[in-house]
Design a protein around this motif. Structure first.
Motif, short mmCIF file in Angstrom:
data_model
loop_
_atom_site.label_atom_id
_atom_site.label_comp_id
_atom_site.label_asym_id
_atom_site.label_seq_id
_atom_site.Cartn_x
_atom_site.Cartn_y
_atom_site.Cartn_z
N UNK A 284 9.27 4.26 -7.58
CA UNK A 284 8.19 4.19 -8.21
C UNK A 284 8.97 4.34 -9.96
N UNK A 285 9.42 3.48 -10.01
CA UNK A 285 10.12 3.39 -11.79
C UNK A 285 9.30 1.93 -11.70
N UNK A 286 8.89 1.30 -10.90
CA UNK A 286 8.38 -0.07 -10.97
C UNK A 286 7.31 -0.30 -11.52
N UNK B 174 -6.27 13.81 -13.16
CA UNK B 174 -7.74 14.01 -13.04
C UNK B 174 -7.82 15.32 -14.11
N UNK B 175 -8.95 15.04 -13.97
CA UNK B 175 -9.93 15.63 -14.93
C UNK B 175 -10.47 17.16 -14.38
N UNK B 176 -10.10 17.57 -13.86
CA UNK B 176 -10.29 19.03 -13.35
C UNK B 176 -10.47 20.63 -13.83
N UNK B 177 -10.11 20.23 -14.92
CA UNK B 177 -10.35 21.79 -15.58
C UNK B 177 -11.65 21.90 -15.98
N UNK B 178 -11.90 23.40 -16.28
CA UNK B 178 -12.68 23.49 -16.16
C UNK B 178 -13.46 24.56 -17.85
N UNK C 113 1.20 -1.47 -0.28
CA UNK C 113 0.12 -0.24 -0.17
C UNK C 113 0.74 1.77 -0.01
N UNK C 114 2.27 0.82 0.75
CA UNK C 114 3.12 2.53 0.86
C UNK C 114 4.22 2.49 -0.29
N UNK C 115 3.65 1.47 -1.45
CA UNK C 115 4.79 1.43 -2.69
C UNK C 115 3.22 2.33 -3.46
N UNK C 116 2.59 1.82 -3.53
CA UNK C 116 1.15 2.02 -4.58
C UNK C 116 1.36 3.79 -4.33
N UNK C 117 1.13 4.16 -2.34
CA UNK C 117 0.59 5.28 -2.45
C UNK C 117 1.69 6.65 -3.16
N UNK C 118 3.32 5.97 -3.07
CA UNK C 118 4.10 6.86 -3.36
C UNK C 118 4.38 6.91 -5.17
N UNK C 119 3.39 5.61 -5.11
CA UNK C 119 3.46 5.53 -7.06
C UNK C 119 2.39 6.51 -7.94
N UNK C 120 1.75 6.50 -6.77
CA UNK C 120 0.33 7.91 -7.13
C UNK C 120 1.07 9.26 -6.89
N UNK C 121 1.87 9.61 -6.10
CA UNK C 121 2.43 10.49 -5.62
C UNK C 121 3.19 10.84 -6.63
N UNK C 122 4.43 10.01 -6.74
CA UNK C 122 4.61 10.34 -8.20
C UNK C 122 3.83 10.71 -9.85
N UNK C 123 2.98 10.07 -9.78
CA UNK C 123 2.93 9.93 -11.01
C UNK C 123 1.77 12.01 -11.07
N UNK C 124 0.75 12.18 -9.56
CA UNK C 124 0.42 13.05 -9.83
C UNK C 124 1.34 14.43 -9.81
N UNK C 125 2.11 14.56 -9.55
CA UNK C 125 2.75 15.60 -9.36
C UNK C 125 3.74 15.64 -11.36
#
Length: 304
Positions: free
Chosen positions: A285-287, A296-300, A248-260
């Motif tokens: 983050x490279x796995x 995320x599609x949050x643009x108006x 779970x921690x690895x998945x959260x880190x990968x998600x953070x890396x992708x979103x930034x």
């Protein structure tokens, strides 16, 4: 040993004249000896002392397990002695600043094929200079080589401090595997001891078969047998002992890396310059992703 003073041209004068400075052979030294040692830094310091005591300029200094004999020279093994090594290490401060002495240790850790002779020649030049700082005499091949190696070691140390990724095991130990180009574990020990002083951790150098272990009180060097280090990849070895929340921690880190990440500003060439691809196999983050990233599609959208 009483140092002999020599008059050396300044580095700028050498460069202007187009002269390549090579450390001269002292007349009282015999240049046909080959020395071997146990491969440790203490052992190398004992070799330096043996050279000065016997007044013999080494033709070669090599680790005993990799030594090659000379056709017209004798080979002498110098045993390691902690007291004699300390005597040389402390005595170096009489002829060079502490930073220059540290750079010689970094030169040893670089594992360069000529590291032993570089350290001997640099030290001999410092002695001949009578205590004057020679670290900026870049017109000399030996000084320039030590300076170049020091820069490479600094870059590798900085990368390891940035690219280490820990995984938590079920017993609370944080472990990481690295494969640096140079032997930088002794250089990064202080950084990780201070930064992660509240948790147990282990950093293992897969290429050199040893690691650093911190037990909440002190950091020690630990070694592993050959069979334990040949069991597949880092993930395969640690999967059975990981904490149940580690995926779970690895998945959260990968998600953070992708979103930034900003897709419009993607620059692979610059990315690989700051994060070389040879380090990617140990970066979380490279796995491969179990779920592909979707921004995320949050643009108006403009009104019709």
């Amino acid at each position: 040993m009483k140092p002999t003073r020599r008059t050396n041209l300044p580095a700028k004068a050498n460069a202007a004249a187009g002269v390549r400075r090579i450390a001269p052979l002292p007349p009282s030294f015999d240049g046909t000896a080959r020395f071997t040692y146990d491969g440790s830094f203490d052992g190398l310091l004992c070799v330096l002392l043996a050279c000065w005591e016997s007044r013999r300029w080494p033709e070669a200094i090599q680790s005993e397990d990799a030594a090659q004999g000379g056709l017209f020279s004798e080979t002498r093994f110098v045993p390691s002695d902690e007291a004699r090594a300390r005597r040389v290490w402390e005595g170096m401060l009489k002829y060079m600043p502490a930073e220059a002495r540290t750079n010689l240790y970094k030169t040893f850790l670089s594992e360069s094929p000529e590291r032993e002779l570089l350290i001997f020649r640099y030290t001999q030049m410092a002695i001949e200079a009578g205590g004057q700082d020679i670290s900026e005499n870049f017109g000399n091949d030996t000084v320039r080589a030590v300076a170049d190696i020091t820069k490479q070691m600094f870059r590798e140390k900085h990368r390891m401090e940035a690219f280490v990724r820990f995984e938590k095991t079920h017993d609370g130990l944080f472990h990481a595997t690295i494969e640096p180009d140079y032997d930088v574990l002794p250089l990064i020990a202080e950084h990780f001891t201070k930064r992660y002083a509240d948790q147990r951790w282990l950093i293992f150098d897969r290429r050199r078969r040893y690691g650093l272990y911190y037990d909440l009180e002190r950091t020690d060097i630990v070694s592993f047998d050959a069979e334990a280090g040949q069991q597949g990849s880092n993930s395969a070895v640690s999967a059975a002992v990981l904490d149940e929340r580690e995926p779970l921690f690895q998945s959260l880190w990968q998600t953070y890396f992708d979103h930034v990440n900003i897709p419009e500003r993607r620059n692979i060439k610059l990315h690989r310059r700051h994060m070389p691809k040879r380090y990617w196999k140990y970066l979380t983050e490279k796995q491969p992703r179990e779920r592909h990233f979707r921004p995320i599609d949050n643009k108006q959208r403009p009104a019709q």
